[in-house]
Design a protein around this motif. Structure first.
Motif, short mmCIF file in Angstrom:
data_model
loop_
_atom_site.label_atom_id
_atom_site.label_comp_id
_atom_site.label_asym_id
_atom_site.label_seq_id
_atom_site.Cartn_x
_atom_site.Cartn_y
_atom_site.Cartn_z
N PHE A 62 10.37 -4.16 8.29
CA PHE A 62 9.78 -4.66 9.54
C PHE A 62 10.33 -6.07 9.80
O PHE A 62 10.35 -6.90 8.90
CB PHE A 62 8.25 -4.75 9.42
N LEU B 206 -5.35 0.85 12.27
CA LEU B 206 -5.41 -0.20 13.32
C LEU B 206 -4.52 -1.39 12.98
O LEU B 206 -4.22 -2.22 13.85
CB LEU B 206 -6.86 -0.69 13.49
N LYS C 73 0.82 -1.21 0.00
CA LYS C 73 0.00 0.00 0.00
C LYS C 73 0.85 1.26 0.00
O LYS C 73 0.59 2.21 -0.72
CB LYS C 73 -0.88 0.02 1.26
N VAL D 298 0.48 8.04 9.47
CA VAL D 298 1.51 9.05 9.22
C VAL D 298 0.90 10.19 8.41
O VAL D 298 0.96 11.35 8.80
CB VAL D 298 2.72 8.43 8.48
P1 ADP Z 1 -3.29 1.58 8.26
O1 ADP Z 1 -4.43 0.67 8.44
O2 ADP Z 1 -3.69 3.01 8.09
O3 ADP Z 1 -2.32 1.12 7.24
P2 ADP Z 1 -1.35 0.75 10.18
O4 ADP Z 1 -1.52 0.67 11.64
O5 ADP Z 1 -1.17 -0.52 9.44
O6 ADP Z 1 -2.56 1.61 9.64
O7 ADP Z 1 -0.11 1.69 9.90
C1 ADP Z 1 0.03 2.90 10.56
C2 ADP Z 1 0.72 3.92 9.68
O8 ADP Z 1 2.10 3.54 9.53
C3 ADP Z 1 0.16 3.98 8.30
O9 ADP Z 1 -0.84 4.96 8.24
C4 ADP Z 1 1.35 4.35 7.45
O10 ADP Z 1 1.44 5.73 7.36
C5 ADP Z 1 2.54 3.83 8.23
N1 ADP Z 1 3.10 2.60 7.61
C6 ADP Z 1 2.85 1.34 7.98
N2 ADP Z 1 3.56 0.47 7.22
C7 ADP Z 1 4.29 1.22 6.38
C8 ADP Z 1 5.21 0.93 5.33
N3 ADP Z 1 5.56 -0.33 5.02
N4 ADP Z 1 5.77 1.96 4.65
C9 ADP Z 1 5.43 3.22 4.95
N5 ADP Z 1 4.57 3.59 5.92
C10 ADP Z 1 3.99 2.59 6.61
#
Ligand code: ADP
Length: 489
Positions: free
Chosen positions: A477, A449, A391, A436
């Motif tokens: 990660f 979430l 995403k 973010v």
């Molecule tokens: P969402 O359901 O909005 O994706 P998450 O809890 O999974 O929420 O992630 C929180 C935030 O962390 C996201 O809104 C995104 O901005 C950031 N994020 C998570 N994974 C990534 C990634 N692989 N690369 C960039 N930003 C990420």
């Protein structure tokens, strides 16, 4: 009130109350030594008085005994019998007692009471006295002292050896000593009563003062409990109270943090759930306002409404997953699982999305990994991480999934060439509803979430999750989970 008094009384009687214990300790420490002292002093006074009296009377009797011998009292040629009898009478009057003189044939030759004269006296004391043993006996119960004194003739035999020619059996009253003792005892008792009143007052005051800080702690905790105050409490009187209060304040702080986070969560949930509904209402209202809107407009608006409803549905599904994950009593369905197969399956499911976004998805497995995990929850972890990497990626980007293991853990790494996460956002990404870039995240269907659910699921497996990311370059990660599940003790 009555219940409180009864509780206090019960605690005092059962000695469970600190106040009762302090009270009794002070009372015992104050009273026992004074009682022992009184008893000891009176006893030693009695002993010394009796000894003094015995030695004084014995001395007098020895003098009388010498007079008896020098005046040939036991022979018929006695000269000063009357003088000696007067001496004996004087002793017996002076000491309120009775003196009997017994000759060598154990006959009573003189009795100041005049009762036993002429009688024969055979008693162990008398016989032992004839053998030279002086004896005295104090009869406390009847209040008299009895003693035997030998009458020694040191010059009657030619070879210079002293002979015992008679024995004086004396019994004297001890009333004077007893009277003094009683007077002393009375004075001591009065003193003791006064001391008892003083000690009681001291014990009462001290036990109240010393335990007051603990009562204050209870009062302050009750005030917090009843909700009059949510301030931290402060009772600095003792090191112990400081420790109790510190522990309580920490607990209070934790409860406040929990309460704040719960309130924040509820506010966030309401806000998140309200947004799609507001959009639906705006869309529906604008349709209604137009009256005879063309069918294409209807269709377009209905598609928007369906997508908002889908979003609402997604938030609710994620929320339920999170709540289930964070429930304390979790029923994990732990089974040995081939992690390679599971990863392949998940990537197969996600490949269409990756393709749609033109993101290359690669899987690298270092070895075959079999671990004890909950399949549903591990699927959630892997799906969320890989889905996020797809995403939040750029066009023509890539996502690399690696699987490795040592003898204790298996490691699941997801790295991407995506947007990356700003450094100041990194500590917050596991928070519920944190995103973010809110608008961008919403556009691509994020609820904020996913990572909160992922972290809870990792922790349930007693694992860890870490992230490294450079904004604009990509993120990585790493999830580490034990190969063998360790149940909580
Ligand atoms: P969402 O359901 O909005 O994706 P998450 O809890 O999974 O929420 O992630 C929180 C935030 O962390 C996201 O809104 C995104 O901005 C950031 N994020 C998570 N994974 C990534 C990634 N692989 N690369 C960039 N930003 C990420």
């Amino acid at each position: 009130m009555a219940v409180k008094i009864w509780e206090t009384l019960k605690n005092l009687l059962s000695l469970r109350s600190l106040r009762a214990r302090i009270f009794i300790i002070i009372l015992v420490i104050g009273i026992v030594p004074s009682v022992l002292m009184q008893y000891g002093i009176l006893n030693s006074y009695e002993e010394r008085s009796v000894q003094n009296r015995i030695s004084t009377v014995q001395n007098q009797l020895m003098i009388v005994g010498n007079h008896l011998v020098s005046n040939h009292y036991f022979s018929s040629t006695t000269t000063n019998e009357n003088v000696i009898n007067a001496e004996l009478e004087m002793i017996s009057n002076l000491y309120e007692g009775r003196v009997m003189i017994i000759d060598s044939s154990l006959k009573v030759v003189k009795d100041t009471y005049g009762i036993s004269e002429g009688k024969t006296m055979i008693s162990e004391e008398v016989i032992r006295c004839f053998q030279g043993e002086r004896m005295s006996h104090y009869d406390r119960e009847h209040g008299y002292i009895e003693m035997t004194t030998p009458i020694v003739d040191s010059g009657s035999s030619n070879d210079g050896i002293s002979t015992i020619v008679g024995v004086m059996v004396t019994s004297i009253s001890n009333d004077a000593i007893i009277a003094t003792m009683e007077a002393l005892n009375r004075e001591a008792m009065i003193l003791q009563y006064l001391m008892l009143i003083g000690i009681l007052a001291c014990a009462l005051i001290l036990s109240t003062v010393l335990t007051r800080p603990f009562s204050r702690i209870t009062e302050e905790i009750n005030a917090v409990k009843a909700g009059y105050s949510d301030k931290t409490i402060d009772v600095p009187d003792y090191a112990e109270t400081v420790h109790i209060v510190e522990a309580f304040n920490q607990l209070l702080k934790r409860m406040k943090t929990l309460d704040d986070s719960r309130q924040e969560f509820v506010a966030n949930v309401s806000h998140e759930l309200k947004t799609p509904i507001t959009s639906v209402k705006v869309l529906a209202d604008s349709l209604l306002a137009q009256g005879d809107a063309p069918a294409e407009l209807y269709r377009e608006f209905m598609e928007d409404i369906v997508s908002e409803i889908d979003r609402e549905n997604q938030i609710i599904t994620d929320l339920l997953a999170l709540v289930r994950m964070e429930k304390k009593v979790q029923s994990l369905n732990i089974v040995p699982l081939n992690i390679n197969d599971l990863t392949e399956l998940i990537l197969k499911r996600l490949r269409p999305i990756a393709r749609k976004r033109d993101v290359e998805l690669v899987f690298e497995s270092m070895r075959t990994v079999v671990a004890e995990v909950d399949e549903v929850k591990l699927t959630l972890i892997m799906t969320n991480l890989v889905e996020n990497s797809i995403k939040y990626n750029k066009e023509h980007g890539w996502v690399k999934v690696e699987l490795d293991a040592d003898h204790q853990y298996f490691t699941f790494t997801v790295s991407d060439s995506g947007l990356g996460i700003p450094e100041d956002s990194l500590p917050h990404i596991y928070e519920r509803f944190y995103r973010v870039d809110k608008s961008h995240s919403k556009d691509i269907g994020g609820t904020g979430l996913g990572l909160a659910i992922t972290k809870s699921a990792v922790l349930l497996h007693r694992g860890s999750i870490t992230v490294t990311s450079v904004e604009g370059e990509g993120s990585c990660f790493v999830v580490k989970i034990p190969l063998i599940y360790i149940a909580e003790a």
